[in-house]
Design a protein around this motif. Structure first.
Motif, PDB file in Angstrom:
ATOM      1  N   THR A 105      19.634  57.085  11.922  1.00  0.00           N
ATOM      2  CA  THR A 105      20.947  56.452  11.706  1.00  0.00           C
ATOM      3  C   THR A 105      21.905  56.804  12.847  1.00  0.00           C
ATOM      4  O   THR A 105      23.108  56.940  12.629  1.00  0.00           O
ATOM      5  CB  THR A 105      21.548  56.891  10.364  1.00  0.00           C
ATOM      6  OG1 THR A 105      21.704  58.329  10.378  1.00  0.00           O
ATOM      7  CG2 THR A 105      20.662  56.505   9.203  1.00  0.00           C
ATOM      8  N   ASN A 152      18.943  59.517  -8.021  1.00  0.00           N
ATOM      9  CA  ASN A 152      17.679  60.143  -8.423  1.00  0.00           C
ATOM     10  C   ASN A 152      17.688  60.519  -9.898  1.00  0.00           C
ATOM     11  O   ASN A 152      16.646  60.455 -10.571  1.00  0.00           O
ATOM     12  CB  ASN A 152      17.413  61.390  -7.575  1.00  0.00           C
ATOM     13  CG  ASN A 152      16.762  61.047  -6.248  1.00  0.00           C
ATOM     14  OD1 ASN A 152      16.162  59.985  -6.096  1.00  0.00           O
ATOM     15  ND2 ASN A 152      16.877  61.932  -5.276  1.00  0.00           N
ATOM     16  N   ASP A 197      12.925  56.542   6.718  1.00  0.00           N
ATOM     17  CA  ASP A 197      12.629  55.171   6.305  1.00  0.00           C
ATOM     18  C   ASP A 197      13.682  54.585   5.368  1.00  0.00           C
ATOM     19  O   ASP A 197      13.748  53.358   5.206  1.00  0.00           O
ATOM     20  CB  ASP A 197      11.261  55.120   5.611  1.00  0.00           C
ATOM     21  CG  ASP A 197      10.117  55.499   6.547  1.00  0.00           C
ATOM     22  OD1 ASP A 197      10.238  55.220   7.752  1.00  0.00           O
ATOM     23  OD2 ASP A 197       9.126  56.089   6.071  1.00  0.00           O
ATOM     24  N   THR A 198      14.484  55.434   4.738  1.00  0.00           N
ATOM     25  CA  THR A 198      15.459  54.935   3.764  1.00  0.00           C
ATOM     26  C   THR A 198      16.914  55.267   4.106  1.00  0.00           C
ATOM     27  O   THR A 198      17.829  54.693   3.514  1.00  0.00           O
ATOM     28  CB  THR A 198      15.157  55.515   2.365  1.00  0.00           C
ATOM     29  OG1 THR A 198      15.186  56.958   2.438  1.00  0.00           O
ATOM     30  CG2 THR A 198      13.790  55.061   1.879  1.00  0.00           C
ATOM     31  N   PHE A 208      23.329  59.745  -3.335  1.00  0.00           N
ATOM     32  CA  PHE A 208      21.978  59.525  -2.835  1.00  0.00           C
ATOM     33  C   PHE A 208      21.314  60.821  -2.361  1.00  0.00           C
ATOM     34  O   PHE A 208      20.280  60.775  -1.694  1.00  0.00           O
ATOM     35  CB  PHE A 208      22.005  58.503  -1.695  1.00  0.00           C
ATOM     36  CG  PHE A 208      22.234  57.093  -2.153  1.00  0.00           C
ATOM     37  CD1 PHE A 208      21.174  56.278  -2.495  1.00  0.00           C
ATOM     38  CD2 PHE A 208      23.530  56.589  -2.250  1.00  0.00           C
ATOM     39  CE1 PHE A 208      21.378  54.980  -2.921  1.00  0.00           C
ATOM     40  CE2 PHE A 208      23.747  55.282  -2.675  1.00  0.00           C
ATOM     41  CZ  PHE A 208      22.674  54.483  -3.014  1.00  0.00           C
ATOM     42  N   SER A 216      19.034  52.327   5.117  1.00  0.00           N
ATOM     43  CA  SER A 216      19.254  51.414   3.984  1.00  0.00           C
ATOM     44  C   SER A 216      20.426  51.880   3.125  1.00  0.00           C
ATOM     45  O   SER A 216      21.169  51.057   2.579  1.00  0.00           O
ATOM     46  CB  SER A 216      17.990  51.319   3.133  1.00  0.00           C
ATOM     47  OG  SER A 216      16.910  50.838   3.899  1.00  0.00           O
ATOM     48  N   VAL A 217      20.581  53.199   2.997  1.00  0.00           N
ATOM     49  CA  VAL A 217      21.697  53.745   2.219  1.00  0.00           C
ATOM     50  C   VAL A 217      23.027  53.339   2.850  1.00  0.00           C
ATOM     51  O   VAL A 217      23.973  52.951   2.157  1.00  0.00           O
ATOM     52  CB  VAL A 217      21.581  55.274   2.120  1.00  0.00           C
ATOM     53  CG1 VAL A 217      22.838  55.870   1.491  1.00  0.00           C
ATOM     54  CG2 VAL A 217      20.352  55.667   1.314  1.00  0.00           C
ATOM     55  N   THR A 236      25.008  60.997   7.089  1.00  0.00           N
ATOM     56  CA  THR A 236      23.733  61.408   7.683  1.00  0.00           C
ATOM     57  C   THR A 236      23.890  62.167   8.995  1.00  0.00           C
ATOM     58  O   THR A 236      22.937  62.811   9.439  1.00  0.00           O
ATOM     59  CB  THR A 236      22.858  60.170   7.944  1.00  0.00           C
ATOM     60  OG1 THR A 236      23.517  59.322   8.895  1.00  0.00           O
ATOM     61  CG2 THR A 236      22.608  59.392   6.659  1.00  0.00           C
ATOM     62  N   TRP A 263      16.664  60.179  -0.354  1.00  0.00           N
ATOM     63  CA  TRP A 263      17.128  58.944   0.284  1.00  0.00           C
ATOM     64  C   TRP A 263      17.735  59.189   1.661  1.00  0.00           C
ATOM     65  O   TRP A 263      17.443  58.463   2.613  1.00  0.00           O
ATOM     66  CB  TRP A 263      18.162  58.258  -0.616  1.00  0.00           C
ATOM     67  CG  TRP A 263      17.631  57.827  -1.925  1.00  0.00           C
ATOM     68  CD1 TRP A 263      17.617  58.540  -3.087  1.00  0.00           C
ATOM     69  CD2 TRP A 263      16.993  56.579  -2.225  1.00  0.00           C
ATOM     70  NE1 TRP A 263      17.028  57.833  -4.099  1.00  0.00           N
ATOM     71  CE2 TRP A 263      16.631  56.619  -3.601  1.00  0.00           C
ATOM     72  CE3 TRP A 263      16.703  55.445  -1.480  1.00  0.00           C
ATOM     73  CZ2 TRP A 263      15.995  55.552  -4.235  1.00  0.00           C
ATOM     74  CZ3 TRP A 263      16.072  54.383  -2.105  1.00  0.00           C
ATOM     75  CH2 TRP A 263      15.722  54.441  -3.460  1.00  0.00           C
ATOM     76  N   ASN A 322      15.156  60.920   4.393  1.00  0.00           N
ATOM     77  CA  ASN A 322      13.962  60.164   4.766  1.00  0.00           C
ATOM     78  C   ASN A 322      14.325  59.141   5.842  1.00  0.00           C
ATOM     79  O   ASN A 322      15.170  58.280   5.616  1.00  0.00           O
ATOM     80  CB  ASN A 322      13.383  59.451   3.544  1.00  0.00           C
ATOM     81  CG  ASN A 322      12.032  58.824   3.827  1.00  0.00           C
ATOM     82  OD1 ASN A 322      11.683  58.546   4.968  1.00  0.00           O
ATOM     83  ND2 ASN A 322      11.255  58.615   2.781  1.00  0.00           N
TER      84      ASN A 322
END
Length: 314
Positions: free
Chosen positions: A260, A153, A171-172, A146, A175-176, A252, A166, A169
């Motif tokens: 996160t 990608n 915002d994402t 990711f 989700s990952v 992350t 991913w 960001n």
């Protein structure tokens, strides 16, 4: 009568022999469990007591612990915005990932419960992510997949879709991590599969005779009969979700912008980056209480939807 009672009366010597035998059996039992018992006391009970004491101190591992009372707890609950953020992130993660993981696991368990040839092999293959999913290697692979130049990608670019960062960001990024946890569905899937195989086939046969379709059978037979297993998986996966650490820390690092920042990641950062062991110990006890409260709520509400065959439903 007195003669018969005298015959059945146990002599003092016999009582002594019985006590010796019972004591010997007890000592044998304790000797057998002594490795586990010693490990439990030294590795679990001892550290818990030590952390409870340290939670009331100012301790940095470099100097003696100084007693501060409830100061750590007061700071955590009233003046630590990152603590609030870590709780929010963890709750969102748990309340999204756990239901999705269980739904996916149940769907696959029902698919593998057909009894067709080869389902055992596929069950084993699909269980593998649960074994390796929490490893450092998989976390690194997921981060590469990711990443900006990762496989995801690359695939999106190949089919003409816009690429994105991913992990970078806010915002994402969460989700990952949720997707990674859902991918580790093997453990609850196996438990669901065992529960499905305990449901009598006669119930489905009778429902078919009465004209019930597959969806009706699922709602009226499968779900009610499976509620104890669903409840067990729900409790275990919820507790496991609160303890998630490796994936967030390696993929992350709690970022970007604390999007996160899982509770376990923040606790680790406080303890081993800033060396605030007393503060981290207080955080550990707070999350223990939070998990206990949520588990208690799950148990109290289970009487409204969990049905046990031996009790005729609740």
């Amino acid at each position: 009568m007195s003669t018969e009672l005298a015959k059945h009366e146990i002599s003092p010597e016999a009582k002594k022999q019985q006590r010796k035998k019972a004591l010997k059996e007890s000592l044998t039992g304790y000797a057998i469990i002594s490795p586990w018992l010693i490990g439990f006391l030294v590795l679990i009970v001892g550290p818990m007591i030590a952390s409870l004491y340290l939670s009331f101190t100012d301790y940095d591992m470099l100097s003696a612990a100084g007693w501060v009372g409830f100061e750590n707890y007061t700071k955590i609950l009233t003046s630590d915005p990152r603590f609030i953020q870590s709780v929010k992130v963890t709750l969102v993660f748990v309340f999204i990932s756990t239901p999705l993981k269980l739904i996916f696991a149940l769907l696959l368990a029902m698919l593998f419960n057909t009894g067709r040839k080869g389902t055992g092999l596929f069950t084993t293959i699909y269980y593998i992510p649960s074994i390796i999913g929490g490893s450092v290697a998989i976390a690194v692979v997921w981060r590469q997949m990711f990443g900006r130049n990762g496989a995801v990608n690359g695939l999106m670019e190949a089919i003409g879709l816009p690429t994105m960062n991913w992990i970078g960001n806010p915002d994402t990024a969460l989700s990952v991590l949720i997707l990674l946890i859902i991918w580790q569905f093997g453990s609850p899937m196996i438990i669901f599969l065992a529960g499905l195989r305990q449901i009598p086939t006669e119930l489905y046969e009778a429902a078919s005779v009465d004209g019930a379709n597959r969806f009706t059978q699922f709602l009226k037979i499968t779900l009610p009969m499976l509620t104890p297993v669903i409840f067990f998986n729900l409790v275990m996966q919820t507790i496991g979700g609160f303890m998630t650490f490796t994936q967030a820390y390696l993929i992350t690092g709690g970022g970007p912008l604390d999007a996160t920042l899982f509770y376990a990641v923040y606790l680790y950062e406080v303890a081993f980056t800033y060396l605030r062991m007393g503060y981290a110990s207080a955080m550990a006890w707070i999350i223990l209480v939070l998990i206990g409260v949520i588990t208690f709520i799950l148990f109290k509400t289970s009487k409204y939807w969990v049905h046990y065959e031996s009790e005729g439903g609740r």
